[in-house]
Scaffold this active site. Sequence first.
Site, PDB file in Angstrom:
ATOM      1  N   GLU A 288       0.816  -1.201   0.000  1.00 25.83           N
ATOM      2  CA  GLU A 288       0.000   0.000   0.000  1.00 25.83           C
ATOM      3  C   GLU A 288       0.853   1.255   0.000  1.00 25.83           C
ATOM      4  OE1 GLU A 288      -3.300  -2.592   2.430  1.00 25.83           O
ATOM      5  OE2 GLU A 288      -2.271  -0.950   3.461  1.00 25.83           O
ATOM      6  N   CYS A 375      -7.104  -0.148   4.021  1.00 33.47           N
ATOM      7  CA  CYS A 375      -6.890  -1.387   4.757  1.00 33.47           C
ATOM      8  C   CYS A 375      -7.397  -1.272   6.191  1.00 33.47           C
ATOM      9  CB  CYS A 375      -5.409  -1.777   4.688  1.00 33.47           C
ATOM     10  SG  CYS A 375      -5.032  -3.460   5.208  1.00 33.47           S
ATOM     11  N   HIS A 395     -10.538  -2.972   5.044  1.00 36.24           N
ATOM     12  CA  HIS A 395     -10.292  -4.403   4.879  1.00 36.24           C
ATOM     13  C   HIS A 395     -11.467  -5.188   5.467  1.00 36.24           C
ATOM     14  CE1 HIS A 395      -8.459  -8.368   5.290  1.00 36.24           C
ATOM     15  NE2 HIS A 395      -7.585  -7.969   4.387  1.00 36.24           N
TER      16      HIS A 395
END
Length: 457
Positions: A288, A375, A395
């Site tokens: 990321e 995330c 996420h």
Amino acid sequence: MKSISPLFSVSTPKSPILIFTPISQRLSSVKFAASPQRKSPSSKSAKTLCTTLTVDPITTRTSTSTSTPPKKVLLPIGFGTEEMEAVILADVLRRAGAEVTVASVEQQLEVEASGGTRLVADTFISACSTQIYDLVALPGGMPGSARLRDCEVLKKITSRQAEEKRLYGAICAAPAVTLLPWGLLKRKQSTCHPAFMDKIPSFRAVKTSTQVSGELTTSRGPGTSFEFAVCLVDQLFGESVAKEIGELLLMNPADDDPKRQEFNEVGWSLDHTPQVLIPVANGSEEIEVVTLIDILRRAKVNVVVASVEKSAQVLASSGTKIVADKLIDATADSIYDLIILPGGTAGAERLHKSKVLKKLLKEQESAGRIFGAICSSPAVLQRQGLIKDKKTTAHPAVINNLKDGVNDARVVIDGKLITSQGLATATQFALAIVSKLFGHARARSVAEGLVYQYPRS
């Protein structure tokens, strides 16, 4: 082309040293048991600084065997290596249980990649010359591919790999710029970045995103890095492992899964070059971090990477060492158009504890400027009271803890807040930011350079 079905394993300790090891607990489990400690090949101080190992519920795969020797992978890097390709390869292969050695072909371990990200290798290529590897995987990028080509030690290692019928692969410019001059594409169908396809003999060149030809696997560019890495996992560990990795990386969504949803639409256009802050910590998710840096810089955004640790160098969740541009304290009096938090369970927690970052985020929200997270980090924004009455995503292991979480989108934009699920959605996340700042044409142009299929809407 061999068909692939998009598996993995990562652990995150509570201390600053993060050690990767296969574990035996599924993502969906409620309880996460500690996994056996294994000395990190990239950290001499791991033994003294990390005595316990905890499982990151977001980056975990099933492992059924502890007696099989780990698969050994060599991943060389040089000045100008494409950072997305190098980091995605290292991260995904480590998740699958491979022992990945990142080796510098330069005279120093710290290497500046093609997009300006500074990566620190585990060792020098000279230390790898007598080792036997199950796979040698070459990232692309220019001039990185040429730096790999000109390294005699790497040439001998890879040539021996091919002669002894062990796996080797290359992506982006590396098939044409590195392997072709070494004579390692002979009688092999191969692919590479479109800008270099004319260098490969036409009767051997194919335009598939990833091509398997015997022991050789080639791929097209940063936008095909996940497919390339999972294809290599398939060959090293088998189809079931590759399938699990693909699912846990959040790859291959259903065709009807919307890539992006937007609420309370407002313009993000600026009359100056956007200034973006990406804070990082020990335990941040390297895919990321690097994807955001790489894509935003390709779009001509001024990106500042700031460490919330005492050192500019951080050790990311799967063992990649990244050197930030500055420490977070040096950003305390600066104003950024956009602040983006990368994920990684341990990293997100360390970002949350940074008083300087907390102050910057509060000021960002109060001033009506743009901010976002991916995330596990949308939970950080929620804990700091910054996403009240806002639609978000995160996420799958985190989203149920968010008040207004959106489950069926990979990227969610609500006014001047942007969030994403993580890992394989990082490319879509970064391109969505580019699109909001500059328009679809700029995002599509960047996507073409990545060899990534830009969504129609």
